[in-house]
Design a protein around this motif. Structure first.
Motif, PDB file in Angstrom:
ATOM      1  N   SER A   4       0.764  -1.183  -0.179  1.00 52.30           N
ATOM      2  CA  SER A   4      -0.123  -0.242   0.040  1.00 52.30           C
ATOM      3  C   SER A   4       0.972   1.400   0.087  1.00 52.30           C
ATOM      4  CB  SER A   4      -0.766   0.102   1.135  1.00 52.30           C
ATOM      5  OG  SER A   4      -1.525  -1.221   1.315  1.00 52.30           O
ATOM      6  N   CYS A   5       2.057   1.198   0.623  1.00 50.92           N
ATOM      7  CA  CYS A   5       2.968   2.323   0.551  1.00 50.92           C
ATOM      8  C   CYS A   5       4.208   2.247  -0.032  1.00 50.92           C
ATOM      9  CB  CYS A   5       3.407   2.637   2.009  1.00 50.92           C
ATOM     10  SG  CYS A   5       2.024   3.371   3.221  1.00 50.92           S
TER      11      CYS A   5
ATOM     12  N   THR B 264       3.477   5.993  -1.038  1.00 51.53           N
ATOM     13  CA  THR B 264       3.602   6.785   0.030  1.00 51.53           C
ATOM     14  C   THR B 264       5.003   6.820   0.626  1.00 51.53           C
ATOM     15  OG1 THR B 264       1.279   6.776   0.202  1.00 51.53           O
ATOM     16  CG2 THR B 264       2.430   7.455   2.273  1.00 51.53           C
TER      17      THR B 264
ATOM     18  N   MET C 154      -5.840  -8.221  -1.721  1.00 47.82           N
ATOM     19  CA  MET C 154      -6.359  -9.348  -1.113  1.00 47.82           C
ATOM     20  C   MET C 154      -7.939  -9.197  -1.214  1.00 47.82           C
ATOM     21  SD  MET C 154      -7.549  -8.723   2.706  1.00 47.82           S
ATOM     22  CE  MET C 154      -8.754  -7.739   2.789  1.00 47.82           C
TER      23      MET C 154
ATOM     24  N   LEU D 254     -11.409  -3.146  -8.841  1.00 47.58           N
ATOM     25  CA  LEU D 254     -10.909  -2.696  -7.517  1.00 47.58           C
ATOM     26  C   LEU D 254     -12.307  -2.489  -6.581  1.00 47.58           C
ATOM     27  CD1 LEU D 254      -7.499  -1.575  -7.948  1.00 47.58           C
ATOM     28  CD2 LEU D 254      -8.004  -3.749  -7.351  1.00 47.58           C
TER      29      LEU D 254
ATOM     30  N   ILE E 163     -10.374  -4.080  -0.770  1.00 43.67           N
ATOM     31  CA  ILE E 163      -9.503  -4.373  -1.574  1.00 43.67           C
ATOM     32  C   ILE E 163      -8.199  -4.535  -0.467  1.00 43.67           C
ATOM     33  CG2 ILE E 163     -10.135  -3.719  -3.755  1.00 43.67           C
ATOM     34  CD1 ILE E 163      -8.321  -1.231  -3.354  1.00 43.67           C
ATOM     35  N   LEU E 164      -8.039  -3.789   0.591  1.00 42.99           N
ATOM     36  CA  LEU E 164      -6.875  -3.953   1.448  1.00 42.99           C
ATOM     37  C   LEU E 164      -7.096  -4.211   2.798  1.00 42.99           C
ATOM     38  CD1 LEU E 164      -4.423  -1.040   0.111  1.00 42.99           C
ATOM     39  CD2 LEU E 164      -3.949  -3.610  -0.179  1.00 42.99           C
ATOM     40  N   PRO E 165      -6.503  -4.929   3.608  1.00 39.41           N
ATOM     41  CA  PRO E 165      -6.673  -4.959   4.944  1.00 39.41           C
ATOM     42  C   PRO E 165      -6.518  -3.701   5.687  1.00 39.41           C
ATOM     43  CG  PRO E 165      -4.471  -5.717   4.601  1.00 39.41           C
ATOM     44  CD  PRO E 165      -4.852  -5.352   3.335  1.00 39.41           C
TER      45      PRO E 165
ATOM     46  N   ASN F   8      -5.187  -1.648   8.358  1.00 45.56           N
ATOM     47  CA  ASN F   8      -4.172  -1.456   9.355  1.00 45.56           C
ATOM     48  C   ASN F   8      -3.565  -0.242   9.191  1.00 45.56           C
ATOM     49  OD1 ASN F   8      -2.036  -1.771   7.612  1.00 45.56           O
ATOM     50  ND2 ASN F   8      -2.467  -3.985   7.835  1.00 45.56           N
TER      51      ASN F   8
ATOM     52  N   THR G 183      -1.667   0.341   5.899  1.00 45.20           N
ATOM     53  CA  THR G 183      -2.577   0.628   4.592  1.00 45.20           C
ATOM     54  C   THR G 183      -3.440   1.728   4.486  1.00 45.20           C
ATOM     55  OG1 THR G 183      -4.390  -1.037   5.590  1.00 45.20           O
ATOM     56  CG2 THR G 183      -2.804  -2.011   4.239  1.00 45.20           C
TER      57      THR G 183
ATOM     58  N   MET H 282      -2.791   4.570   6.045  1.00 45.10           N
ATOM     59  CA  MET H 282      -1.730   5.678   5.722  1.00 45.10           C
ATOM     60  C   MET H 282      -1.329   5.839   4.433  1.00 45.10           C
ATOM     61  SD  MET H 282       1.755   6.225   7.937  1.00 45.10           S
ATOM     62  CE  MET H 282       1.195   6.871   9.480  1.00 45.10           C
ATOM     63  N   GLY H 283      -1.147   4.683   3.891  1.00 46.16           N
ATOM     64  CA  GLY H 283      -0.744   4.322   2.283  1.00 46.16           C
ATOM     65  C   GLY H 283      -1.781   4.916   1.564  1.00 46.16           C
TER      66      GLY H 283
ATOM     67  N   GLY I 250      -2.008   8.915   1.973  1.00 51.30           N
ATOM     68  CA  GLY I 250      -0.883   9.462   1.134  1.00 51.30           C
ATOM     69  C   GLY I 250      -0.879   9.530  -0.416  1.00 51.30           C
ATOM     70  N   ASN I 251      -1.200   8.326  -0.898  1.00 52.46           N
ATOM     71  CA  ASN I 251      -1.476   8.080  -2.345  1.00 52.46           C
ATOM     72  C   ASN I 251      -2.225   7.082  -2.873  1.00 52.46           C
ATOM     73  OD1 ASN I 251      -1.103   8.231  -5.121  1.00 52.46           O
ATOM     74  ND2 ASN I 251       1.138   8.515  -4.861  1.00 52.46           N
TER      75      ASN I 251
ATOM     76  N   ALA J  69      -1.960   5.432  -6.310  1.00 47.27           N
ATOM     77  CA  ALA J  69      -0.894   4.226  -6.578  1.00 47.27           C
ATOM     78  C   ALA J  69      -1.643   2.867  -6.299  1.00 47.27           C
ATOM     79  CB  ALA J  69       0.000   4.588  -5.554  1.00 47.27           C
ATOM     80  N   ILE J  70      -2.374   3.016  -5.583  1.00 42.65           N
ATOM     81  CA  ILE J  70      -3.243   1.601  -5.114  1.00 42.65           C
ATOM     82  C   ILE J  70      -4.399   1.398  -5.876  1.00 42.65           C
ATOM     83  CG2 ILE J  70      -4.648   0.682  -3.169  1.00 42.65           C
ATOM     84  CD1 ILE J  70      -2.929   2.318  -1.184  1.00 42.65           C
TER      85      ILE J  70
END
Lengths: 128, 313
Positions: free
Chosen positions: A52-53, A66, B1, B191, B267-269, B271, B274, B276-277, B280-281, B284-285
């Motif tokens: 994710s980052c 990120t 996931m 997604l 699409i993502l767990p 936590n 994830t 923060m990601g 942030g952006n 990109a995901i």
């Protein structure tokens, strides 16, 4: 006849030495990191979502931006710009980064000790 | 996931899914039987005796195996299929629990409804249901055609702009069931995931009481730096958090973000990393989703907003 037997005997001896030494238990410190599996590491990376980052070689999705891309980690000098680049340090860092580098943006991740070592193994393997 | 990828289509977990699975197996078996018949006939035509070849090439066999047999078999299959799946199209009584699920590009708006059809609690990308009883979904769309599909609990049903399609789902066991948008809706359609969480009825009743109460109460962490940043950096323009000034409706409701199982629509767990990601952006995901990247946030700001969202539960 003796000339022909000599190399064969050498190979046999070599094989015996290799096999018996493989059976001897390695020192404790080596075991932990040596038993780490890059394959399991990749599964753990996908489960908790490191990508994710971070864009990580071998993980096709996602390719997060990120944090920094994680390639060539084996040849990198320092982890997060300040920690020695050793498997057990990398494992501790991916598991609980703020404990080692308090002002990092990277949070602690839900990884077991075992998984953290596996993740480190994967990150080194893709750098090769 | 992605929870529902690959779709678990042969693993039904409720009364509105198993008839579909049974029918799939029956159709597959019939298709296999027909294939065997055709191959045998072909083999006879090519390598059989003179008598066999004459039989396979006659008009009689065309009438029998080419017309009569398919009419009988297909009619029987149709009737069997309609009987088997009749529960899927039963009249909806109206006394079941109702939830409105609205397809959005590329996420799901969820509103739990009271007896009058008024929303009492809002959520997104996740649906909580009690086990062992049918739940009626009012499927709508906010933009283009989507299709609601939780393979282990139901068939697919399109979400069409301007229409309200009703569908029942039911889970027989507590658990987590993945869903997936099943109608191409542009961009990151692939997604656009979903999660259904089935609870034992008492646990579900508690959850609903808590959530309905939370909708009327002030939000946790109101004094934190994250709460302030949520307003000042623009999050609140698109996202709602009940009990605060954040009332944007363009993006997913974040009143229960901290309790959600996934980030980015199934699409993502969920936590800290994830989340923060994603903040942030997210581009990109989930490329081309409607949330912009936020490279303007400092490390502390990103952490503060993430921590604030994790308090929302």
């Amino acid at each position: 006849m003796g000339d022909g037997l000599q190399p064969a005997l050498c190979i046999l001896l070599l094989a015996v030495v290799t096999l018996t030494s493989a059976c001897a238990p390695p020192p404790e410190a080596v075991t932990e990191t040596a038993l780490a599996s890059a394959e399991r590491g990749k599964a753990a990376i996908e489960r908790v979502g490191c990508a994710s980052c971070h864009t990580i070689t071998g993980i096709s999705w996602p390719q997060g931006k990120t944090g920094p891309a994680l390639d060539g980690l084996e040849r990198r000098g320092l982890i997060a710009g300040e920690l020695p680049n050793r498997p057990e340090v990398l494992a501790a860092f991916v598991q609980d980064a703020p404990a080692l580098v308090p002002d990092t943006a990277m949070p602690a991740m839900p990884l077991t000790d075992r998984e953290a070592l596996d993740v480190a193994a994967y990150l080194y393997e893709i750098g090769r | 996931m992605l929870e529902a990828w690959p779709p678990p289509i042969f693993d039904p977990a409720g009364p509105y899914a198993w008839p579909i699975t049974t029918l799939s197996w029956v159709l597959l078996a019939m298709a296999a039987a027909v294939l065997v018949l055709v191959v045998v006939a072909l083999w006879l035509a090519l390598f059989g005796s003179q008598r066999a070849q004459a039989k396979v090439g006659g008009t009689k066999i065309i009438w029998m195996a080419g017309i009569a047999l398919p009419v009988v078999v297909l009619t029987a299959l149709l009737l069997y299929g309609l009987w088997l799946t009749s529960s899927l199209s039963d009249e909806i009584e109206g006394d079941e629990m109702r939830v409105r699920v609205t397809g959005e590009m590329w996420w799901w708006r969820v509103a739990y409804l009271d007896d009058e059809g008024q929303p009492v609690s809002h959520d997104a990308n996740e649906l909580h249901i009690p086990v062992g009883q049918p739940v009626v979904l009012e499927l709508e769309s906010g933009d283009v055609i989507h299709s609601f599909w939780v393979p282990r609990l139901s068939g697919k049903l399109d979400m069409i702009p301007g229409r309200r399609n009703l569908m029942r789902i039911q889970a027989d066991e507590p658990g987590v069931y993945g869903g997936q948008c099943a109608e191409y809706c542009g961009g990151p359609h692939a997604l656009m995931g979903f999660v259904v969480v089935a609870h034992e009825p008492p646990a579900f009743a508690r959850l609903m009481i808590e959530r309905t109460a939370r909708e009327q109460a002030p939000a946790p962490g109101a004094a934190s730096q994250g709460a302030e940043l949520f307003q000042t950096t623009g999050c609140a323009a698109c996202h709602r958090i009940a009990g605060t000034d954040a009332n944007g409706l363009a993006g997913p409701d974040l009143t229960f973000m901290g309790a959600r199982r996934t980030v980015g629509a199934g699409i993502l767990p969920n936590n800290t990393g994830t989340l923060m990601g994603w903040i942030g952006n997210s581009q990109a995901i989930k490329p081309n989703n409607r949330m912009p990247p936020y490279p303007v946030l400092s490390r502390e700001e990103l952490q503060a907003i993430t921590a604030y969202l994790e308090m929302q539960r």
